[in-house]
Design an enzyme around this catalytic site. Structure first.
Site, short mmCIF file in Angstrom:
data_model
loop_
_atom_site.label_atom_id
_atom_site.label_comp_id
_atom_site.label_asym_id
_atom_site.label_seq_id
_atom_site.Cartn_x
_atom_site.Cartn_y
_atom_site.Cartn_z
N HIS A 9 0.86 -1.19 0.00
CA HIS A 9 0.00 0.00 0.00
C HIS A 9 0.89 1.23 0.00
O HIS A 9 1.98 1.22 0.59
CB HIS A 9 -0.85 0.07 1.28
CG HIS A 9 -2.16 -0.65 1.24
ND1 HIS A 9 -2.68 -1.29 2.34
CD2 HIS A 9 -3.10 -0.78 0.25
CE1 HIS A 9 -3.86 -1.81 2.03
NE2 HIS A 9 -4.14 -1.52 0.78
N CYS B 80 -2.45 2.76 9.17
CA CYS B 80 -3.50 1.83 8.74
C CYS B 80 -4.71 1.87 9.67
O CYS B 80 -5.83 1.61 9.24
CB CYS B 80 -2.99 0.39 8.74
SG CYS B 80 -1.65 0.08 7.62
N1 ARG Z 1 -4.46 -7.20 6.47
C1 ARG Z 1 -4.77 -5.96 5.82
C2 ARG Z 1 -4.75 -6.15 4.32
O1 ARG Z 1 -3.90 -6.88 3.85
C3 ARG Z 1 -3.81 -4.88 6.23
C4 ARG Z 1 -4.17 -3.53 5.73
C5 ARG Z 1 -3.17 -2.48 6.11
N2 ARG Z 1 -3.68 -1.19 5.90
C6 ARG Z 1 -3.04 -0.17 5.34
N3 ARG Z 1 -3.63 0.99 5.30
N4 ARG Z 1 -1.86 -0.31 4.79
O2 ARG Z 1 -5.54 -5.60 3.60
#
Ligand code: ARG
Length: 261
Positions: free
Chosen positions: A160, A254
């Site tokens: 991300h 996150c």
């Molecule tokens: N387990 C989540 C996923 O893989 C983690 C999300 C992390 N969030 C972020 N804003 N980077 O989607």
């Protein structure tokens, strides 16, 4: 923010998630509470979104939408395990009376979008490569009326944008160049010549997954190198411990969806 009351790692949709590693949900809630209290102590108002059974990743509230000037561009999750989270976020914004725009393109909200109000009169940076699809960048530009700069992410561990780059104030950023394609690195260097450059170690400690108010930078306590660099640049690092949530592949940012009125 949404408390990790139902947090577990029972599916793996990023390289950090290992379904055989035990998760201490109680500790996750305690650490999350520490983050919430830190933000409140720094003067932020925190709204809490009720967690839902069967949506363990709901704690990563940043992925639920992206708002600019009171307009909300909704999320459309890549993986079916998270799809239902989008509606919970939508209900939240509807209850506040914000203008909510339902997306037609796959995008994971603030996970892949960020906004710098004072850079070039208001600039959206957008990541793609793992989750958010490129057409969502154009859709976000159309919805929000702000220029959107597309940046390609290339390292699966940094899946991300908010794990690779963060705004430090309204016009400057910190980022780890290795998370981006060479061309995206050139774009970032051109747009942000005074950016703080972070190391791979900083990035893998989730140090870039931070929340800054322009002075105080709330970040993972594991990112000691980045904290030192930020301090040297005049910021005040505020470390928080979020080890349990790292098991799901996330940290400070996150857990926080910023509400930009
Ligand atoms: N387990 C989540 C996923 O893989 C983690 C999300 C992390 N969030 C972020 N804003 N980077 O989607």
């Amino acid at each position: 923010m949404s408390p990790p009351e139902h947090f577990v790692v029972e599916y793996a949709i990023n390289p950090w998630m290992d379904t055989t590693t035990p998760v201490d949900t109680e500790l996750a809630v305690k650490q999350w509470e520490g983050l919430r209290e830190t933000l409140v102590r720094l003067g932020h108002e925190v709204h809490v979104l009720a967690p839902e059974i069967g949506l363990p990743d709901m704690v990563y509230a940043a992925n639920g939408a992206f708002s600019v000037d009171g307009v909300v561009y909704g999320a459309k999750f890549k993986y079916p395990q998270r799809t239902a989270e989008a509606a919970a976020h939508r209900r939240f914004y509807d209850s506040l009376g914000w203008r909510f725009v339902q997306p037609s393109q796959t995008n994971e909200g603030e996970g892949d979008f960020t906004y710098l109000p004072d850079a070039f009169g208001g600039l959206v940076l957008a990541g793609y490569g793992f989750r958010t699809e490129v057409p969502a960048h154009a859709e976000a530009q159309e919805v929000l009326g702000r220029p959107v700069v597309s940046l390609r992410l290339v390292d699966p561990r940094i899946y991300h944008l908010d794990v690779a780059l963060a705004p430090l104030d309204d016009s400057n950023i910190v980022y780890y160049p290795g998370a981006f394609s060479e061309s995206a690195q050139r774009v970032l260097a051109q747009l942000f010549p005074s950016a703080i450059v972070a190391s791979e170690q900083d990035a893998l400690a989730f140090g870039l997954n931070l929340v800054s108010d322009g002075r105080n930078v709330v970040l993972s306590s594991e990112a000691t190198g980045l904290a030192a660099r930020l301090r040297a640049a005049g910021y005040t690092p505020v470390p928080v411990e979020l080890s349990e949530l790292k098991k799901g592949g996330g940290s400070v940012k996150c857990c926080v969806a910023e509400l930009r009125v």
